[in-house]
Enzyme design. Structure first.
Site, PDB file in Angstrom:
ATOM      1  NE  ARG A  76      -2.008  -2.734  -4.286  1.00  0.00           N
ATOM      2  CZ  ARG A  76      -2.187  -2.953  -2.994  1.00  0.00           C
ATOM      3  NH1 ARG A  76      -2.171  -1.949  -2.144  1.00  0.00           N
ATOM      4  NH2 ARG A  76      -2.386  -4.175  -2.520  1.00  0.00           N
ATOM      5  CG  PHE A 136     -12.357   0.253   2.443  1.00  0.00           C
ATOM      6  CD1 PHE A 136     -11.466  -0.482   3.214  1.00  0.00           C
ATOM      7  CD2 PHE A 136     -12.264   0.172   1.063  1.00  0.00           C
ATOM      8  CE1 PHE A 136     -10.508  -1.284   2.625  1.00  0.00           C
ATOM      9  CE2 PHE A 136     -11.305  -0.628   0.466  1.00  0.00           C
ATOM     10  CZ  PHE A 136     -10.422  -1.357   1.258  1.00  0.00           C
ATOM     11  CB  VAL A 137      -9.941   5.699   1.612  1.00  0.00           C
ATOM     12  CG1 VAL A 137     -10.921   6.589   2.357  1.00  0.00           C
ATOM     13  CG2 VAL A 137      -8.769   5.320   2.513  1.00  0.00           C
ATOM     14  N   GLY A 162       0.779  -1.242   0.000  1.00  0.00           N
ATOM     15  CA  GLY A 162       0.000   0.000   0.000  1.00  0.00           C
ATOM     16  C   GLY A 162       0.803   1.280   0.000  1.00  0.00           C
ATOM     17  CE  LYS A 213      -9.704   3.253   7.358  1.00  0.00           C
ATOM     18  NZ  LYS A 213     -10.299   1.954   7.006  1.00  0.00           N
ATOM     19  CG  ASP A 223      -1.417   1.914   3.067  1.00  0.00           C
ATOM     20  OD1 ASP A 223      -1.249   1.521   4.239  1.00  0.00           O
ATOM     21  OD2 ASP A 223      -1.945   1.201   2.197  1.00  0.00           O
ATOM     22  CG  ASP A 256      -8.275   0.137   9.948  1.00  0.00           C
ATOM     23  OD1 ASP A 256      -8.979   0.519  10.890  1.00  0.00           O
ATOM     24  OD2 ASP A 256      -8.726  -0.571   9.023  1.00  0.00           O
ATOM     25  CG  ASP A 260      -5.569  -3.214  -1.872  1.00  0.00           C
ATOM     26  OD1 ASP A 260      -5.118  -2.802  -0.785  1.00  0.00           O
ATOM     27  OD2 ASP A 260      -6.045  -4.360  -2.011  1.00  0.00           O
TER      28      ASP A 260
HETATM   29  P1  IMP Z   1      -4.069  -2.066  10.435  1.00  0.00           P
HETATM   30  O1  IMP Z   1      -3.087  -3.172  10.649  1.00  0.00           O
HETATM   31  O2  IMP Z   1      -5.472  -2.486  10.807  1.00  0.00           O
HETATM   32  O3  IMP Z   1      -3.672  -0.741  11.059  1.00  0.00           O
HETATM   33  O4  IMP Z   1      -4.234  -1.843   8.890  1.00  0.00           O
HETATM   34  C1  IMP Z   1      -3.302  -1.307   8.156  1.00  0.00           C
HETATM   35  C2  IMP Z   1      -3.294  -1.926   6.764  1.00  0.00           C
HETATM   36  O5  IMP Z   1      -4.599  -2.286   6.293  1.00  0.00           O
HETATM   37  C3  IMP Z   1      -2.770  -0.879   5.851  1.00  0.00           C
HETATM   38  O6  IMP Z   1      -1.408  -1.123   5.595  1.00  0.00           O
HETATM   39  C4  IMP Z   1      -3.610  -1.030   4.605  1.00  0.00           C
HETATM   40  O7  IMP Z   1      -2.938  -1.842   3.694  1.00  0.00           O
HETATM   41  C5  IMP Z   1      -4.865  -1.736   5.025  1.00  0.00           C
HETATM   42  N1  IMP Z   1      -6.005  -0.780   5.131  1.00  0.00           N
HETATM   43  C6  IMP Z   1      -6.538  -0.278   6.265  1.00  0.00           C
HETATM   44  N2  IMP Z   1      -7.559   0.565   6.001  1.00  0.00           N
HETATM   45  C7  IMP Z   1      -7.677   0.597   4.654  1.00  0.00           C
HETATM   46  C8  IMP Z   1      -8.559   1.310   3.756  1.00  0.00           C
HETATM   47  O8  IMP Z   1      -9.431   2.116   4.124  1.00  0.00           O
HETATM   48  N3  IMP Z   1      -8.352   1.072   2.424  1.00  0.00           N
HETATM   49  C9  IMP Z   1      -7.399   0.228   1.948  1.00  0.00           C
HETATM   50  N4  IMP Z   1      -6.556  -0.447   2.753  1.00  0.00           N
HETATM   51  C10 IMP Z   1      -6.692  -0.266   4.098  1.00  0.00           C
HETATM   52 MG    MG Z   2      -0.854  -2.141   3.722  1.00  0.00          MG
END
Ligand code: IMP
Ligand code: MG
Length: 191
Positions: free
Chosen positions: A170, A157-158, A47, A136, A105, A108, A164
């Site tokens: 992407r 979700f973006v 990402g 977020k 990127d 979350d 992606d």
């Molecule tokens: P986390 O581990 O839950 O913080 O998620 C992080 C990973 O999930 C990021 O590196 C992104 O690849 C993916 N991700 C989280 N939110 C989104 C979104 O809104 N769109 C696309 N990919 C996301």
């Molecule tokens: Mg990622």
């Protein structure tokens, strides 16, 4: 592609402006230290490919790059699975004594950044910092320590600018929100 977006959330001009600011912050924090020790950028694949390409060109420092691949979303899911897999790495042989900047990127659940930080810290670097383009506005993301954040966004979700959905979108130059019917269509095909 663009016609699949319901709306643009952050356009390419705003992204470029904010990345220039982040670059200046990083240089002012790390510039001097880097002269002797250098800095290793570790973008989390896939990402952050677009973000790292733009960010590194705002860093007039002695920079090297190492890659690490992590995934927490699966296919057509629009929520984090909670389980983070490190699927591969292409890092310098030793990170000992180096300054490392992990770049992702979006923040979350925070699982990805935490897991990658753990992995990097086990290699005994001199310092570890983290940088994300998007965060977020949810507790898990806000509570995850992060040194540089581009934009705080609502919990939706973006896609675009590296982010992606089901590995598509992407290449969109702006960051936006998909039309719900596009998400439903992909999910029904995947079922
Ligand atoms: P986390 O581990 O839950 O913080 O998620 C992080 C990973 O999930 C990021 O590196 C992104 O690849 C993916 N991700 C989280 N939110 C989104 C979104 O809104 N769109 C696309 N990919 C996301
Ligand atoms: Mg990622």
């Amino acid at each position: 592609m663009d016609q699949d977006l319901e709306r643009i959330l952050i356009d390419r001009t705003a992204i470029a402006g904010r990345i220039a600011e982040i670059g200046r912050d990083i240089v002012s924090d790390l510039g001097e230290d880097c002269e002797s020790d250098g800095i290793v950028l570790v973008p989390i694949m896939t990402g952050s490919i677009t973000f790292i390409a733009d960010l590194m060109r705002q860093l007039p420092l002695r920079v090297r790059i190492g890659l690490i691949t992590a995934s927490s979303y699966r296919g057509t899911a629009v929520e984090s699975s909670g389980e983070v897999l490190l699927e591969g790495e292409h890092l310098p042989e030793s990170l000992e004594g180096r300054h490392v900047l992990i770049v992702d990127d979006i923040l979350d659940s925070g699982g990805t950044i935490r897991r990658v930080r753990e992995e990097i810290e086990s290699r005994k670097p001199k310092s570890v910092r983290t940088c994300v383009l998007l965060r977020k506005k949810i507790e898990s993301a806000m509570e995850t320590p992060c040194d540089y954040v581009g934009f705080d966004i609502e919990n939706e979700f973006v896609v675009g600018y590296g982010l992606d959905f089901d590995d598509y979108y992407r290449n969109l130059p702006d960051i936006g929100v998909l039309k719900p019917e596009i998400i439903e269509m992909h999910q029904s095909i995947a079922e």
